[in-house]
Design a protein around this motif. Structure first.
Motif, PDB file in Angstrom:
ATOM      1  N   GLN A 199      66.418 -18.915   3.282  1.00 57.23           N
ATOM      2  CA  GLN A 199      65.056 -18.384   3.348  1.00 57.23           C
ATOM      3  C   GLN A 199      64.596 -18.192   4.787  1.00 57.23           C
ATOM      4  O   GLN A 199      63.892 -17.223   5.100  1.00 57.23           O
ATOM      5  N   ALA A 200      65.019 -19.069   5.678  1.00 56.53           N
ATOM      6  CA  ALA A 200      64.594 -18.998   7.072  1.00 56.53           C
ATOM      7  C   ALA A 200      65.059 -17.729   7.764  1.00 56.53           C
ATOM      8  O   ALA A 200      64.445 -17.289   8.741  1.00 56.53           O
ATOM      9  N   VAL A 201      66.148 -17.124   7.272  1.00 54.83           N
ATOM     10  CA  VAL A 201      66.671 -15.916   7.912  1.00 54.83           C
ATOM     11  C   VAL A 201      66.641 -14.708   6.987  1.00 54.83           C
ATOM     12  O   VAL A 201      67.258 -13.677   7.270  1.00 54.83           O
ATOM     13  N   ARG A 207      59.471 -19.063   6.739  1.00 56.80           N
ATOM     14  CA  ARG A 207      59.754 -20.331   6.053  1.00 56.80           C
ATOM     15  C   ARG A 207      58.469 -21.020   5.587  1.00 56.80           C
ATOM     16  O   ARG A 207      58.366 -21.463   4.445  1.00 56.80           O
ATOM     17  N   GLN A 208      57.471 -21.097   6.467  1.00 59.37           N
ATOM     18  CA  GLN A 208      56.236 -21.810   6.129  1.00 59.37           C
ATOM     19  C   GLN A 208      55.434 -21.095   5.040  1.00 59.37           C
ATOM     20  O   GLN A 208      54.839 -21.738   4.170  1.00 59.37           O
ATOM     21  N   LEU A 209      55.435 -19.788   5.084  1.00 56.32           N
ATOM     22  CA  LEU A 209      54.650 -19.027   4.108  1.00 56.32           C
ATOM     23  C   LEU A 209      55.413 -18.777   2.806  1.00 56.32           C
ATOM     24  O   LEU A 209      54.805 -18.408   1.797  1.00 56.32           O
ATOM     25  N   GLY A 210      56.727 -18.997   2.847  1.00 50.16           N
ATOM     26  CA  GLY A 210      57.510 -18.734   1.640  1.00 50.16           C
ATOM     27  C   GLY A 210      57.671 -17.250   1.364  1.00 50.16           C
ATOM     28  O   GLY A 210      57.803 -16.836   0.206  1.00 50.16           O
ATOM     29  N   TYR A 211      57.684 -16.465   2.437  1.00 47.80           N
ATOM     30  CA  TYR A 211      57.806 -15.016   2.273  1.00 47.80           C
ATOM     31  C   TYR A 211      59.223 -14.647   1.860  1.00 47.80           C
ATOM     32  O   TYR A 211      60.201 -15.163   2.406  1.00 47.80           O
ATOM     33  N   VAL A 212      59.347 -13.782   0.888  1.00 50.49           N
ATOM     34  CA  VAL A 212      60.652 -13.318   0.415  1.00 50.49           C
ATOM     35  C   VAL A 212      60.783 -11.835   0.744  1.00 50.49           C
ATOM     36  O   VAL A 212      60.153 -10.993   0.093  1.00 50.49           O
ATOM     37  N   PRO A 213      61.574 -11.490   1.775  1.00 45.58           N
ATOM     38  CA  PRO A 213      61.737 -10.074   2.126  1.00 45.58           C
ATOM     39  C   PRO A 213      62.415  -9.309   1.012  1.00 45.58           C
ATOM     40  O   PRO A 213      63.182  -9.882   0.222  1.00 45.58           O
ATOM     41  N   HIS A 214      62.150  -8.038   0.943  1.00 46.24           N
ATOM     42  CA  HIS A 214      62.834  -7.187  -0.028  1.00 46.24           C
ATOM     43  C   HIS A 214      64.310  -7.178   0.310  1.00 46.24           C
ATOM     44  O   HIS A 214      64.711  -7.012   1.464  1.00 46.24           O
TER      45      HIS A 214
END
Length: 359
Positions: free
Chosen positions: A101-103, A48-55
């Motif tokens: 986004q968190a999950v 959440r903090q980094l804004g990572y978007v998993p494939h």
């Protein structure tokens, strides 16, 4: 001037932020069982903090339920409603996206037209069967569409609702205390000395509109005042409706000293009419709204209103939907399926005693 694209956050950065291995991050994204709940929370917070978007394919491997939430939106065709409620809908999208986004879930906006009265809603159900969407987030008034929830339930499709009427279903739902909040707003107007208080209603039949009107009626009854139907105007959650109803109410032989609007958009329309008529707000007319949109603080005078926790409602409803879609990984035993959040009064300059400017 040239701009450089922001570097894409990698799984390595997420692992470093959470203090775990890359393999552990991958396990959490895929909902694999080999990770403690504390580790899962740490990884989700880092995402959440980094804004990572998993494939998308990574999180889809672990479950037969597609990790995508479909947020239903009403496709309005009435010209006066086309631009109404933009900020409300954006707040809902922001809240739902934060929970997704968190999950590691995706969020898809799904339009349902006013004309779509299909008893089977095959278009929506087919999207679940094609694994495009795993569950639906359904706000009011769409959740009240005849046959919609039974059709989804019969097809085994997961869903959660926002602002649904009491007793509509026993699954995940989040509502606001609209009736109580509008009762408090009306009591506040009464406390300022107003007795000839008009009310402009939202869309007929919508849960939020009916609850807010009921709160107004409750407050008048508690104060021992008789409801004057000539001071009640049927509007819609739109600026143009506020203008039209404002024109009518201010043209009465005995116009109101205060107008309570069921939304900020309606209130803005009333204030525009009042300014055009040369009224001094709030000395000649007090106006209040509901929602606490960003526009409310930009009006002149700034609008007294009710803060409607739309973003939080959407986030909480989405979390409950995700827990329903994947109970083994995201369910929280202490979290009730149904939740009521509180709206709070926001006092600004548009409300004052009759004949007095705001302080």
């Amino acid at each position: 001037m040239s701009f450089q694209a922001r570097p894409k956050v990698t799984i390595h950065e997420v692992a470093a932020a959470a203090g775990v291995s890359i393999k552990t991050v991958s396990r959490v994204i895929r909902d694999e069982p080999k990770a403690s709940e504390a580790t899962r929370q740490a990884v989700r917070e880092a995402i959440r903090q980094l804004g990572y978007v998993p494939h998308a394919s990574a999180s889809a491997l672990s479950s037969s339920v597609t990790p995508v939430v479909g947020l239903l939106s009403l496709s309005l065709t009435e010209p006066s409603m086309l631009r109404a409620g933009y900020e409300y809908r954006m707040s809902m999208q922001v809240g739902a996206f934060a929970a997704c986004q968190a999950v590691g879930f995706g969020l898809s906006l799904v339009r349902l037209s006013e004309q779509d009265r299909s008893p089977h809603f095959t278009v929506l159900i087919d999207r679940v069967r094609r694994r495009e969407i795993g569950g639906f987030l359904i706000p009011s008034p769409l959740c009240e569409r005849k046959g919609l929830l039974p059709a989804l339930r019969s097809a085994g499709a997961h869903f959660a609702t926002i602002s649904s009427p009491a007793g509509l279903h026993d699954g995940p739902s989040v509502v606001a205390n609209d009736r109580e909040a509008m009762r408090a707003m009306t009591q506040l107007v009464l406390q300022h000395g107003h007795r000839r208080i008009a009310f402009i209603r939202g869309n007929a039949g919508w849960r939020d509109a009916e609850q807010r009107y009921a709160g107004y009626v409750d407050a008048l009854a508690a104060a021992g005042l008789t409801l004057d139907q000539t001071l009640v105007a049927q509007g819609a959650f739109a600026f143009d409706a506020g203008r039209q109803c404002g024109q009518h109410l201010l043209s009465l032989s005995r116009p109101p000293t205060a107008i309570i609007a069921a939304s900020d958009d309606i209130a803005a329309g009333v204030m525009a009419v009042a300014h055009e008529r040369g009224l001094n707000l709030p000395a000649d007319l007090s106006v209040t709204g509901y929602d606490d949109t960003d526009m409310a603080r930009k009006l002149w005078p700034a609008l007294t209103t009710v803060h409607h926790p739309v973003e939080q409602m959407a986030e909480e409803a989405t979390r409950r939907l995700v827990a329903l879609m994947r109970p083994a990984r995201h369910a929280e035993p202490s979290t009730p399926a149904q939740l009521e959040l509180r709206g709070e009064l926001v006092l600004r300059q548009s409300l004052a005693a009759p004949g007095r400017p705001a302080r």
